[in-house]
Design a protein around this motif. Structure first.
Motif, short mmCIF file in Angstrom:
data_model
loop_
_atom_site.label_atom_id
_atom_site.label_comp_id
_atom_site.label_asym_id
_atom_site.label_seq_id
_atom_site.Cartn_x
_atom_site.Cartn_y
_atom_site.Cartn_z
N LYS A 7 0.49 -1.18 -0.01
CA LYS A 7 0.05 0.31 -0.11
C LYS A 7 0.85 1.31 0.03
CE LYS A 7 -4.01 -2.07 2.31
NZ LYS A 7 -4.92 -1.97 1.31
N THR A 18 -0.16 -5.90 -7.74
CA THR A 18 -0.69 -6.69 -7.62
C THR A 18 -2.25 -6.27 -7.45
OG1 THR A 18 0.74 -7.37 -6.62
CG2 THR A 18 -1.42 -8.80 -6.11
N GLU A 19 -1.65 -4.40 -6.40
CA GLU A 19 -2.93 -3.93 -6.18
C GLU A 19 -2.67 -2.63 -6.59
OE1 GLU A 19 -4.92 -4.59 -2.28
OE2 GLU A 19 -4.84 -6.81 -2.94
#
Ligand SMILES: Nc1ncnc2c1ncn2[C@@H]1O[C@H](COP(=O)(O)OP(=O)(O)OP(=O)(O)O)[C@@H](O)[C@H]1O
Ligand SMILES: [Mg+2]
Length: 239
Positions: A40, A75-76
């Protein structure tokens, strides 16, 4: 809710930014294990900035550079490069961005051993529409700029480490990239040669203040050249 999305929208459209990352994670699958290389990460990089990326071995520096360099996808999360979202782009678009907008320099120089200096630079211009004559002239100019005017016909094996890295810098600049990405570009050089390479990069940026330079490094002397220092620790931004 509306207000927040409007703020985000105006933030995203900031033209002074070359990259805007939101909540970017990268997980590698290693057999039955997951390695969370980035967790993140949100950050902005301004156009024309000189950024160093620091952190211990395994903290995610190369992973982040791979994502910024459109060499791998997250991935995100989202990665905005100028007007394009790299996380949503097709592989053709990514290839085009890599060839036209980004230049790469690596710790191992990655020159083609069977091509001489000038041919190593010319080959970077193959993906762009150009005549051989144009490529030759541009490669000559760039090698002169990095101080290798006298060494253009040498094979990489006949060049010192610092000279090879200067060929690699000339190659990275061939298509006038907006961003120069370096993964420990001085990692294989002694401190004097490393200082010469950094001075060259600093001068290139002074000449063209639009170019953004992003370098991962373990070397505090290299990070001294940076205006912005990003520190990673275990895949997250360290405050
Ligand atoms: N292709 C891969 N498959 C699985 N794990 C990977 C892969 N690439 C990197 N990793 C893991 O992801 C983490 C981050 O690695 P990364 O190479 O980004 O670190 P780094 O900060 O560049 O380290 P170094 O300073 O040693 O170059 C590490 O735990 C590494 O082992
Ligand atoms: Mg690395």
């Amino acid at each position: 809710m509306t207000i927040i999305s409007e703020i985000n929208e105006s933030h995203n459209q900031d033209e002074s930014l070359v990259y805007s990352l939101k909540q970017v994670s990268k997980t590698y699958k290693l057999g039955s294990n997951n390695v969370n290389a980035l967790k993140k990460v949100s950050l902005d990089i301004k156009k024309g900035d000189f950024v160093s990326l620091e952190g211990p071995s395994g903290s995610g520096k190369s992973t982040l550079l791979q994502l910024l360099g459109a060499l791998d996808s997250p991935t995100e999360g989202s990665i905005k490069f100028n007007e394009s979202y790299l996380d949503k782009a097709t592989s053709n678009v990514l290839t085009d961005i890599r060839a036209r907008k980004l230049g790469f320099i690596f710790q191992q120089f990655n020159l083609i051993p069977t091509l001489n200096a000038i041919e190593n630079v010319m080959i970077a211009m193959v993906p762009i529409k150009s005549t051989k004559q144009f490529r030759l002239k541009r490669a000559q100019e760039l090698l002169e700029k990095v101080g290798l005017g006298e060494r253009m016909n040498h094979l990489p094996s006949k060049l010192s480490g610092g000279e090879q890295q200067r060929v690699a810098i000339a190659r990275a600049l061939a298509n006038s990239p907006e961003v120069l990405i370096g993964d420990e570009p001085t990692g294989n050089l002694d401190s004097e040669t490393s200082a010469q390479v950094m001075e060259l990069l600093g001068n290139l940026q002074k000449e063209n203040s639009e170019v953004t330079i992003i370098l991962a490094t373990h070397n505090p002397e290299v990070s001294e050249y940076a205006n912005t220092k990003i520190k990673l620790r275990s895949g997250q931004l360290a405050s």
